[in-house]
Design a protein around this motif. Structure first.
Motif, PDB file in Angstrom:
ATOM      1  N   VAL A  55       0.777  -1.172   0.080  1.00  0.00           N
ATOM      2  CA  VAL A  55       0.007   0.062  -0.169  1.00  0.00           C
ATOM      3  C   VAL A  55       1.001   1.100   0.125  1.00  0.00           C
ATOM      4  O   VAL A  55       1.993   1.456   0.827  1.00  0.00           O
ATOM      5  CB  VAL A  55      -1.063  -0.207   1.384  1.00  0.00           C
ATOM      6  CG1 VAL A  55      -1.734   1.407   1.246  1.00  0.00           C
ATOM      7  CG2 VAL A  55      -1.798  -0.996   1.172  1.00  0.00           C
ATOM      8  N   LEU A  56       0.659   2.019  -0.821  1.00  0.00           N
ATOM      9  CA  LEU A  56       1.408   3.299  -1.177  1.00  0.00           C
ATOM     10  C   LEU A  56       0.529   4.580  -0.747  1.00  0.00           C
ATOM     11  O   LEU A  56      -0.826   4.628  -1.101  1.00  0.00           O
ATOM     12  CB  LEU A  56       1.850   3.576  -2.379  1.00  0.00           C
ATOM     13  CG  LEU A  56       2.691   2.412  -2.935  1.00  0.00           C
ATOM     14  CD1 LEU A  56       2.871   2.658  -4.647  1.00  0.00           C
ATOM     15  CD2 LEU A  56       4.030   2.229  -2.339  1.00  0.00           C
ATOM     16  N   THR A  57       1.171   5.625  -0.155  1.00  0.00           N
ATOM     17  CA  THR A  57       0.334   7.025  -0.054  1.00  0.00           C
ATOM     18  C   THR A  57       0.904   7.972  -0.993  1.00  0.00           C
ATOM     19  O   THR A  57       2.315   7.951  -0.836  1.00  0.00           O
ATOM     20  CB  THR A  57       0.143   7.192   1.355  1.00  0.00           C
ATOM     21  OG1 THR A  57      -0.374   6.197   2.219  1.00  0.00           O
ATOM     22  CG2 THR A  57      -0.686   8.475   1.483  1.00  0.00           C
ATOM     23  N   TRP A  58       0.189   8.718  -1.878  1.00  0.00           N
ATOM     24  CA  TRP A  58       0.845   9.647  -2.849  1.00  0.00           C
ATOM     25  C   TRP A  58      -0.116  10.758  -3.197  1.00  0.00           C
ATOM     26  O   TRP A  58      -1.529  10.453  -2.661  1.00  0.00           O
ATOM     27  CB  TRP A  58       1.434   8.931  -4.042  1.00  0.00           C
ATOM     28  CG  TRP A  58       0.394   8.277  -4.761  1.00  0.00           C
ATOM     29  CD1 TRP A  58      -0.184   6.913  -4.598  1.00  0.00           C
ATOM     30  CD2 TRP A  58      -0.450   8.733  -5.775  1.00  0.00           C
ATOM     31  NE1 TRP A  58      -0.915   6.524  -5.417  1.00  0.00           N
ATOM     32  CE2 TRP A  58      -1.408   7.423  -6.379  1.00  0.00           C
ATOM     33  CE3 TRP A  58      -0.775   9.932  -6.419  1.00  0.00           C
ATOM     34  CZ2 TRP A  58      -2.248   7.646  -7.254  1.00  0.00           C
ATOM     35  CZ3 TRP A  58      -1.552   9.974  -7.492  1.00  0.00           C
ATOM     36  CH2 TRP A  58      -2.478   8.839  -7.879  1.00  0.00           C
ATOM     37  N   GLU A  59       0.539  11.691  -3.496  1.00  0.00           N
ATOM     38  CA  GLU A  59      -0.360  12.992  -4.111  1.00  0.00           C
ATOM     39  C   GLU A  59      -0.103  13.385  -5.364  1.00  0.00           C
ATOM     40  O   GLU A  59       1.211  13.294  -5.742  1.00  0.00           O
ATOM     41  CB  GLU A  59      -0.149  14.226  -2.983  1.00  0.00           C
ATOM     42  CG  GLU A  59      -0.996  15.136  -3.246  1.00  0.00           C
ATOM     43  CD  GLU A  59      -0.865  16.442  -2.012  1.00  0.00           C
ATOM     44  OE1 GLU A  59      -1.783  17.257  -2.213  1.00  0.00           O
ATOM     45  OE2 GLU A  59      -0.412  16.105  -0.932  1.00  0.00           O
ATOM     46  N   GLY A 104      -5.692  15.894  -3.901  1.00  0.00           N
ATOM     47  CA  GLY A 104      -5.150  15.686  -2.582  1.00  0.00           C
ATOM     48  C   GLY A 104      -4.582  14.027  -2.553  1.00  0.00           C
ATOM     49  O   GLY A 104      -4.290  13.476  -3.364  1.00  0.00           O
ATOM     50  N   LEU A 105      -4.621  13.582  -1.161  1.00  0.00           N
ATOM     51  CA  LEU A 105      -3.926  12.397  -0.751  1.00  0.00           C
ATOM     52  C   LEU A 105      -4.537  11.303  -1.227  1.00  0.00           C
ATOM     53  O   LEU A 105      -5.794  11.065  -1.364  1.00  0.00           O
ATOM     54  CB  LEU A 105      -3.648  12.449   0.632  1.00  0.00           C
ATOM     55  CG  LEU A 105      -2.563  11.608   1.278  1.00  0.00           C
ATOM     56  CD1 LEU A 105      -1.201  11.762   0.637  1.00  0.00           C
ATOM     57  CD2 LEU A 105      -2.597  11.644   2.968  1.00  0.00           C
ATOM     58  N   ARG A 106      -3.962  10.227  -1.529  1.00  0.00           N
ATOM     59  CA  ARG A 106      -4.378   8.968  -2.078  1.00  0.00           C
ATOM     60  C   ARG A 106      -3.624   7.770  -1.588  1.00  0.00           C
ATOM     61  O   ARG A 106      -2.447   7.901  -1.301  1.00  0.00           O
ATOM     62  CB  ARG A 106      -4.358   8.639  -3.691  1.00  0.00           C
ATOM     63  CG  ARG A 106      -5.189   9.794  -4.452  1.00  0.00           C
ATOM     64  CD  ARG A 106      -4.882   9.468  -6.210  1.00  0.00           C
ATOM     65  NE  ARG A 106      -5.827  10.431  -6.917  1.00  0.00           N
ATOM     66  CZ  ARG A 106      -5.389  11.703  -7.147  1.00  0.00           C
ATOM     67  NH1 ARG A 106      -4.269  12.178  -6.560  1.00  0.00           N
ATOM     68  NH2 ARG A 106      -6.165  12.398  -8.065  1.00  0.00           N
ATOM     69  N   ALA A 137       9.853  12.429 -11.684  1.00  0.00           N
ATOM     70  CA  ALA A 137      10.619  12.842 -10.387  1.00  0.00           C
ATOM     71  C   ALA A 137      11.229  11.827  -9.710  1.00  0.00           C
ATOM     72  O   ALA A 137      10.728  10.733  -9.452  1.00  0.00           O
ATOM     73  CB  ALA A 137      10.228  14.037  -9.769  1.00  0.00           C
ATOM     74  N   PRO A 138      12.361  11.937  -8.997  1.00  0.00           N
ATOM     75  CA  PRO A 138      12.953  11.052  -8.190  1.00  0.00           C
ATOM     76  C   PRO A 138      11.994  10.287  -7.243  1.00  0.00           C
ATOM     77  O   PRO A 138      12.084   9.169  -6.566  1.00  0.00           O
ATOM     78  CB  PRO A 138      14.216  11.549  -7.479  1.00  0.00           C
ATOM     79  CG  PRO A 138      14.667  12.585  -8.338  1.00  0.00           C
ATOM     80  CD  PRO A 138      13.466  12.994  -9.085  1.00  0.00           C
ATOM     81  N   GLU A 139      11.107  11.408  -6.449  1.00  0.00           N
ATOM     82  CA  GLU A 139      10.007  11.025  -5.671  1.00  0.00           C
ATOM     83  C   GLU A 139       8.986  10.440  -6.147  1.00  0.00           C
ATOM     84  O   GLU A 139       7.911  10.010  -5.465  1.00  0.00           O
ATOM     85  CB  GLU A 139       9.875  12.197  -4.615  1.00  0.00           C
ATOM     86  CG  GLU A 139       9.103  13.257  -5.378  1.00  0.00           C
ATOM     87  CD  GLU A 139      10.020  14.264  -6.004  1.00  0.00           C
ATOM     88  OE1 GLU A 139       9.363  15.154  -6.516  1.00  0.00           O
ATOM     89  OE2 GLU A 139      11.098  13.977  -6.322  1.00  0.00           O
ATOM     90  N   GLU A 140       9.070  10.181  -7.382  1.00  0.00           N
ATOM     91  CA  GLU A 140       7.631   9.790  -7.995  1.00  0.00           C
ATOM     92  C   GLU A 140       7.855   8.398  -8.922  1.00  0.00           C
ATOM     93  O   GLU A 140       7.353   8.141  -9.851  1.00  0.00           O
ATOM     94  CB  GLU A 140       7.067  10.533  -9.119  1.00  0.00           C
ATOM     95  CG  GLU A 140       6.873  11.980  -8.559  1.00  0.00           C
ATOM     96  CD  GLU A 140       6.039  13.029  -9.744  1.00  0.00           C
ATOM     97  OE1 GLU A 140       6.550  12.757 -10.929  1.00  0.00           O
ATOM     98  OE2 GLU A 140       5.434  13.760  -9.449  1.00  0.00           O
ATOM     99  N   GLN A 141       8.673   7.423  -8.338  1.00  0.00           N
ATOM    100  CA  GLN A 141       9.149   6.214  -8.847  1.00  0.00           C
ATOM    101  C   GLN A 141       8.187   4.997  -8.691  1.00  0.00           C
ATOM    102  O   GLN A 141       8.565   3.943  -8.370  1.00  0.00           O
ATOM    103  CB  GLN A 141      10.587   5.979  -8.451  1.00  0.00           C
ATOM    104  CG  GLN A 141      11.546   6.955  -9.034  1.00  0.00           C
ATOM    105  CD  GLN A 141      11.625   7.227 -10.518  1.00  0.00           C
ATOM    106  OE1 GLN A 141      11.540   6.507 -11.270  1.00  0.00           O
ATOM    107  NE2 GLN A 141      11.542   8.449 -10.750  1.00  0.00           N
TER     108      GLN A 141
END
Length: 165
Positions: free
Chosen positions: A92-96, A102-104, A146-150
């Motif tokens: 389970v991942l949490t990302w925006e 918003g947050l998913r 982006a590096p944080e969107e892998q």
């Protein structure tokens, strides 16, 4: 049965979270072929969320819909394939996203499907290309991210049993 008519085998230990009131949830499906490659589709450049990037099959859980039903629905809508087995959860991942919603929370699964893997029925306006990515091509899933969107790369690597770098 995810939709009341089609039986889906669920391997032991696979769990499906229940979205809470007001939470946005998404599901993802990692489909691996007989060559050990993960299926991904390219989002069109016109997409509001993550344009021109590789993505796994999946999408949002609709209000009142179970996670399993959303998984089965999204695979059918985006590829024409039918989920026959959910082998394991990939986490389970949490990302925006960059779409202002918003947050998913996203839960991804390794699934087996029925259908012609060489001829997915894509929603071409949303996903103009597709490909199969083995360990030698996995890095391509990082394109335009982006590096944080892998997340796509990380989930695909988990599906193949490869720890992300």
């Amino acid at each position: 049965m995810a939709d009341g008519t089609v039986p889906v085998l669920i391997d032991e230990g696979v769990e499906f979270p229940e979205p809470g009131a007001g939470e946005l949830w998404a599901v993802g499906a990692a489909v691996v072929n007989e060559r050990g490659e993960v299926f991904a589709q390219r989002r069109s450049a016109q997409r509001r969320l993550f344009p021109d990037t590789w993505d796994l099959v999946g999408g949002h859980v609709e209000p009142g819909e179970s996670v399993l039903a959303a998984l089965v629905r999204e695979v059918a809508e985006e590829t024409g394939w039918r989920v026959r087995r959910v082998r394991r959860s990939l986490g389970v991942l949490t990302w925006e996203g960059d779409d202002g919603l918003g947050l998913r929370h996203e839960v991804d699964y390794l699934v087996e499907v029925e259908g012609d893997l060489s001829a997915p029925r894509l929603e071409w306006s949303k996903h103009p290309r597709y490909g199969w990515f083995g360990p030698d091509r996995l890095e391509e899933l990082k394109e335009n991210r982006a590096p944080e969107e892998q997340l796509v790369y990380e989930v695909a690597a988990r599906a193949l049993g490869i720890a992300p770098s």
